[in-house]
Scaffold this active site. Sequence first.
Site, PDB file in Angstrom:
ATOM      1  N   GLU A 349       0.865  -1.058  -0.222  1.00  0.00           N
ATOM      2  CA  GLU A 349       0.000  -0.062  -0.262  1.00  0.00           C
ATOM      3  C   GLU A 349       1.164   0.797   0.192  1.00  0.00           C
ATOM      4  O   GLU A 349       1.851   1.127   0.336  1.00  0.00           O
ATOM      5  CB  GLU A 349      -1.200   0.104   1.129  1.00  0.00           C
ATOM      6  CG  GLU A 349      -1.886   0.846   1.184  1.00  0.00           C
ATOM      7  CD  GLU A 349      -2.570   1.308   2.643  1.00  0.00           C
ATOM      8  OE1 GLU A 349      -3.039   1.959   2.942  1.00  0.00           O
ATOM      9  OE2 GLU A 349      -2.357   0.046   3.490  1.00  0.00           O
ATOM     10  N   LYS A 406      -9.439   1.840  -2.467  1.00  0.00           N
ATOM     11  CA  LYS A 406      -9.258   1.448  -1.284  1.00  0.00           C
ATOM     12  C   LYS A 406     -10.662   1.511  -0.677  1.00  0.00           C
ATOM     13  O   LYS A 406     -11.513   2.983  -0.443  1.00  0.00           O
ATOM     14  CB  LYS A 406      -8.097   1.919  -0.333  1.00  0.00           C
ATOM     15  CG  LYS A 406      -9.091   1.723   0.990  1.00  0.00           C
ATOM     16  CD  LYS A 406      -7.377   1.860   2.363  1.00  0.00           C
ATOM     17  CE  LYS A 406      -7.767   1.282   3.671  1.00  0.00           C
ATOM     18  NZ  LYS A 406      -6.694   1.924   4.993  1.00  0.00           N
ATOM     19  N   CYS A 457      -5.039  -2.833   3.198  1.00  0.00           N
ATOM     20  CA  CYS A 457      -4.587  -2.369   4.541  1.00  0.00           C
ATOM     21  C   CYS A 457      -6.025  -2.848   5.418  1.00  0.00           C
ATOM     22  O   CYS A 457      -5.963  -4.394   5.641  1.00  0.00           O
ATOM     23  CB  CYS A 457      -4.433  -1.435   5.038  1.00  0.00           C
ATOM     24  SG  CYS A 457      -3.366  -0.867   6.450  1.00  0.00           S
TER      25      CYS A 457
END
Length: 581
Positions: A349, A406, A457
């Site tokens: 990430e 995300k 994440c």
Amino acid sequence: MRAVSQGIHSLVGCCDWCKMSVKTILLTFNRATVPPSTLEFALTMKPSKQFSSASRFLVPLVGGILMGLTPAPVEAWPLAWVALVPIWFWVAKAQSVRQGALSGLVWGIGYHGLALFWITGIHPMTWMGVPWLASLAIAIFCWTFITLWGAALVGIWAALLFWIHQKSRISALVRVLIGTALWCGLESIWSAGSLWWTSLSYTQSPHNLVILHLGKLSGPATVTAAIVAVNGLVAEAWISDQHRRDAQELNARRLLAVTSPVKRSHLQPATLLGIAAGLLVVLHLIGFGLESRPLIQPQEAALKVGIVQGNIGNTIKLFTEGKRRALERYTNGYLKLVNQGVDAVLTPEGALPFFLSDLKRQDFYSAILEQGVVAWVGAFGERGRSYTNSLFTIMGNGETFSRYDKAKLVPLGEYIPFESVLGGLIDRLSPLEAHLVAGSPTQLFETPFGRAIAGICYESAFAEHFRRQAAAGGQFILSSSNDAHYSSEMPAQHHAQDVMRAIETDRWAVRATNTGYSAIVDPHGRTLWMSGINTYETHAETIYRRQTETPYVRWGDWLTKVLFGLAGVAGLFSQTFKRQE
């Protein structure tokens, strides 16, 4: 059985109030003739007035702390099978909904507060220009907020369980069924929101792979239900044993001319313990059967993937030196893995802290053009005047094949929940001045090798996020993360989350992190390779694309619905039986 019963009694450690209650009754009635209904009330009344305030909250707190020891760093996962017993017992002895809810809240503070203590690792944030004391205040605020948010779930559950325990005609087994359904239902509600991490199910990951395989059936709710049910049965055995001993002592003192105790439960403590042990064994046998199924791995489904763990600390990552190191390490890592014959390379990430348009002018992009090997690159995407935390598929010819943004942003880190209220209390932890926005919750991630299941994440904690992509044809998991913000316990817990997602979806998982732990996980949850922490590493591994559908992938969390249905029927039957009597 007598020894087992005595063992339970020794765990109680608070039988003094039982004896005090009996003595009080004896002195009051002085061997007078008492109707059976009065005796039943005496035996079933809540003796919490005899508790000291300290003991009333200490026992639930200890139980919560025991549960908090199950994930990393201690990883004492077997404690999860008994850590709920104290709060279940204490709620049954509470005198009001408020007492029950407060006991649950204290248990939740012990569990979530300890399990999530790693959040304080964001301090100090002086590198972001935040004064040391202000940084400490922000860290404490974040820890307190997420702890109380998780504890609220337990408080609500405890209040509802207290109400269930007031229904004296509801059997122990029905109470366990209802209590299990309530916990699973509340976890389902919490996990549908934006702040979620500490499901009871993750207490077993990554060590108890046998029980984690129950996740293939109905997701994490299956494992949670197993833990709550076993704890509930043990707690009900404790409660039943306590009432039996109260009644025996009253009979021994000839309070009434009867020799049999009042039956609050039709099942004896030993029977309930036997059911708990049997359930525990059966559940593990089912999990073992699922784990023992061989993996079918045809060669045409093979995909050799490389991972680069750049180990660029957040304190320098967004500054000139950090960007220089990132370009150097990820470019060298990419070239090294290409020489090992990989089909694609995954980076963490935000591995390259550039917007995609700027990245195309860097050495890393030039290396892709020269080598012609696909790279999944963690960088920033542009959306109007805002930006996204994204994973790009860059082809060997330099074209951007796909992009995943995300969708689950970190509360208090990437955005402020209830910003109109909390915005003045805490500043955004991200040092970027632009506004970070979330991606679509329904997006899919296409790759040249087939559709992938993408998670960036924090999204690893949301099982439904992975299930939805698997149901839509995702063939393997790409987990791109940066856990450098937190203390070392967090990366281990993060790995545990991805282990569960691999098992639930029956997919291979590739984890690339900035500072560790990067890993390769097979569909049985076995970690075939794991990096060190705070190290620069590269690794190549062959995974296999899969198109299987577990019951969870196909039907989602069906178990919680079934549990509520069964609980409703059982509760209705119990009330009908009570009216007939």
